[in-house]
Motif scaffolding. Structure first.
Motif, short mmCIF file in Angstrom:
data_model
loop_
_atom_site.label_atom_id
_atom_site.label_comp_id
_atom_site.label_asym_id
_atom_site.label_seq_id
_atom_site.Cartn_x
_atom_site.Cartn_y
_atom_site.Cartn_z
N THR A 166 58.24 0.27 39.27
CA THR A 166 59.23 0.75 40.01
C THR A 166 58.97 2.33 39.96
N MET A 167 58.99 2.90 38.57
CA MET A 167 58.84 4.18 38.38
C MET A 167 57.72 4.85 39.17
N LEU A 168 56.42 4.25 38.76
CA LEU A 168 55.43 4.84 39.42
C LEU A 168 55.20 4.62 41.05
N ALA A 169 55.87 3.59 41.48
CA ALA A 169 55.94 3.72 42.93
C ALA A 169 56.69 4.88 43.53
N GLN A 170 57.93 4.98 42.76
CA GLN A 170 58.64 6.09 43.33
C GLN A 170 58.16 7.41 43.42
N PHE A 171 57.11 7.69 42.08
CA PHE A 171 56.74 9.06 42.01
C PHE A 171 55.65 9.27 43.10
N ARG A 172 54.78 7.91 43.29
CA ARG A 172 53.78 7.93 44.55
C ARG A 172 54.40 8.10 45.84
N GLU A 173 55.61 7.40 46.09
CA GLU A 173 56.13 7.64 47.36
C GLU A 173 56.87 9.28 47.67
N ASN A 174 57.00 9.84 46.38
CA ASN A 174 57.60 11.22 46.58
C ASN A 174 56.79 12.09 45.41
N PRO A 175 55.49 12.51 46.04
CA PRO A 175 54.75 13.43 45.10
C PRO A 175 55.59 14.59 44.82
N ASP A 176 56.12 15.45 46.01
CA ASP A 176 56.97 16.51 45.77
C ASP A 176 58.07 16.46 44.93
N GLY A 177 58.64 15.50 44.62
CA GLY A 177 59.93 15.32 43.58
C GLY A 177 58.98 15.19 42.33
N TRP A 178 57.99 14.31 42.20
CA TRP A 178 57.22 14.58 40.88
C TRP A 178 56.86 16.17 40.45
N LEU A 179 56.36 16.70 41.58
CA LEU A 179 55.99 18.22 41.30
C LEU A 179 57.09 18.90 40.75
N ALA A 180 58.48 18.60 41.35
CA ALA A 180 59.36 19.56 41.30
C ALA A 180 59.98 19.31 39.62
N LYS A 181 59.69 18.16 39.26
CA LYS A 181 60.49 17.94 37.98
C LYS A 181 59.71 18.89 36.89
N SER A 182 58.48 19.38 37.19
CA SER A 182 57.60 20.13 36.27
C SER A 182 57.78 21.68 36.91
N GLY A 183 58.72 21.98 37.68
CA GLY A 183 58.88 23.14 38.13
C GLY A 183 57.98 23.59 38.91
N ILE A 184 57.05 22.94 39.70
CA ILE A 184 55.84 23.25 40.74
C ILE A 184 56.40 23.21 42.15
N ALA A 185 55.99 24.29 42.68
CA ALA A 185 56.33 24.51 44.00
C ALA A 185 55.62 23.81 44.79
N THR A 186 55.75 23.02 45.97
CA THR A 186 55.11 22.20 46.77
C THR A 186 54.21 22.90 47.58
N THR A 187 52.95 22.68 47.52
CA THR A 187 51.88 23.33 48.65
C THR A 187 51.27 22.14 49.08
N ALA A 188 50.32 22.20 50.31
CA ALA A 188 49.40 21.23 50.50
C ALA A 188 48.43 20.72 49.64
N SER A 189 48.04 21.75 48.59
CA SER A 189 47.09 21.48 47.61
C SER A 189 47.68 21.05 46.47
N HIS A 190 48.81 21.26 46.22
CA HIS A 190 49.57 20.69 44.96
C HIS A 190 50.03 19.34 45.40
N ARG A 191 50.40 18.97 46.57
CA ARG A 191 50.81 17.73 47.01
C ARG A 191 49.39 16.58 46.96
N ALA A 192 48.37 17.05 47.28
CA ALA A 192 47.31 16.44 47.38
C ALA A 192 46.70 16.09 45.92
N SER A 193 46.65 17.12 44.86
CA SER A 193 46.42 16.85 43.64
C SER A 193 47.39 16.05 42.82
N ALA A 194 48.68 16.10 43.29
CA ALA A 194 49.59 15.24 42.82
C ALA A 194 49.48 13.64 43.11
N SER A 195 49.18 13.40 44.33
CA SER A 195 49.05 12.43 44.76
C SER A 195 47.81 11.61 44.29
#
Length: 243
Positions: free
Chosen positions: A124-153
């Motif tokens: 469930t944890m991993l599924a939630q991260f995958r559904e919301n990569p922007d939120g996963w990035l935010a936990k590390s203080g990373i601003a969302t950009t298209a590049s960051h989102r693609a890398s996170a996914s």
């Protein structure tokens, strides 16, 4: 150009293979093999996934390619794997770069949490991260950009939850043993240079023993947080290869 290639070992989630083009652009040889349970090796039985198992896997990987010696770069959990590798195969390690690598259970607080989860909770944890990569990035203080989102996914899709949990359990077992920290200290006190790299936002949470700071070949603090190589890959590789 370094005499030996770099071997990059990623952390609990993801891969460092996106950094490969940056090394190539500098005409520097670097390898980012999949660890057991990750990438092309996701089919591996989770019961066989341990930190010592990853060390044996990497040693085989290098031997199969006739690579005798490397500069080890370990991020987070990968830092613990790097230390175990250097202990088991000291002659194969030219230097070590610990990028906020685990020194003790104090650095494994998230791994400890994941290790306690049920398989359903981990899924469930991993599924939630995958559904919301922007939120996963935010936990590390990373601003969302298209590049960051693609890398996170890409990172979040590189392993199943069973791999994350098996790795987390091994992290707790290995780094919670007194022999581990003693082995790490012996590496610092030996002839292999150990470089420490931290992110400005996350450095305070890295539990570095005083002797590690005293004995380190260098200590580098980069803009960014724990996932500094995702935030600014160019900056990370430039800093790493200039040490």
């Amino acid at each position: 150009m370094p005499e030996y290639p770099y071997l990059l070992i990623h952390g609990l989630i993801g891969s460092l293979r996106d950094l490969a083009p940056l090394f190539r652009s500098r005409s520097i040889q670097a390898h980012m093999p999949d660890l057991l349970g990750y990438g092309g090796l996701q089919h591996v039985d989770p019961s066989t996934i341990t930190l010592p198992g990853q060390v044996a896997h990497l040693a085989r990987w290098l031997t199969e390619r006739d690579i005798e010696r490397v500069h080890l770069v370990g991020h987070s959990v990968g830092g613990a794997i790097a230390m175990l590798f250097a202990t088991a195969h000291p002659t194969r390690v030219a230097s070590i770069y610990s990028v906020e690598g685990n020194f003790s259970l104090a650095d494994a607080f998230w791994s400890a949490s994941v290790a306690r989860m049920t398989p359903h909770e981990a899924d469930t944890m991993l599924a939630q991260f995958r559904e919301n990569p922007d939120g996963w990035l935010a936990k590390s203080g990373i601003a969302t950009t298209a590049s960051h989102r693609a890398s996170a996914s890409s990172l979040l899709g590189n392993q199943p939850a069973s791999t994350i949990q098996a790795t987390a359990r091994s992290v707790v077992e290995v780094t919670g043993h007194a022999d581990y920290l003693q082995a790490v200290r012996e590496i610092f006190e030996g002839s292999t240079p150990v470089h420490l790299i931290a992110g400005e936002r996350s450095k305070e949470g890295w539990n570095l023993p005083p002797w590690a700071l005293e004995k380190a070949a260098s200590v580098t603090c980069l803009p960014g947080g724990h996932l500094m190589m995702l935030e600014d890959p160019e900056q990370f590789v430039s800093a790493l290869t200039s040490l």
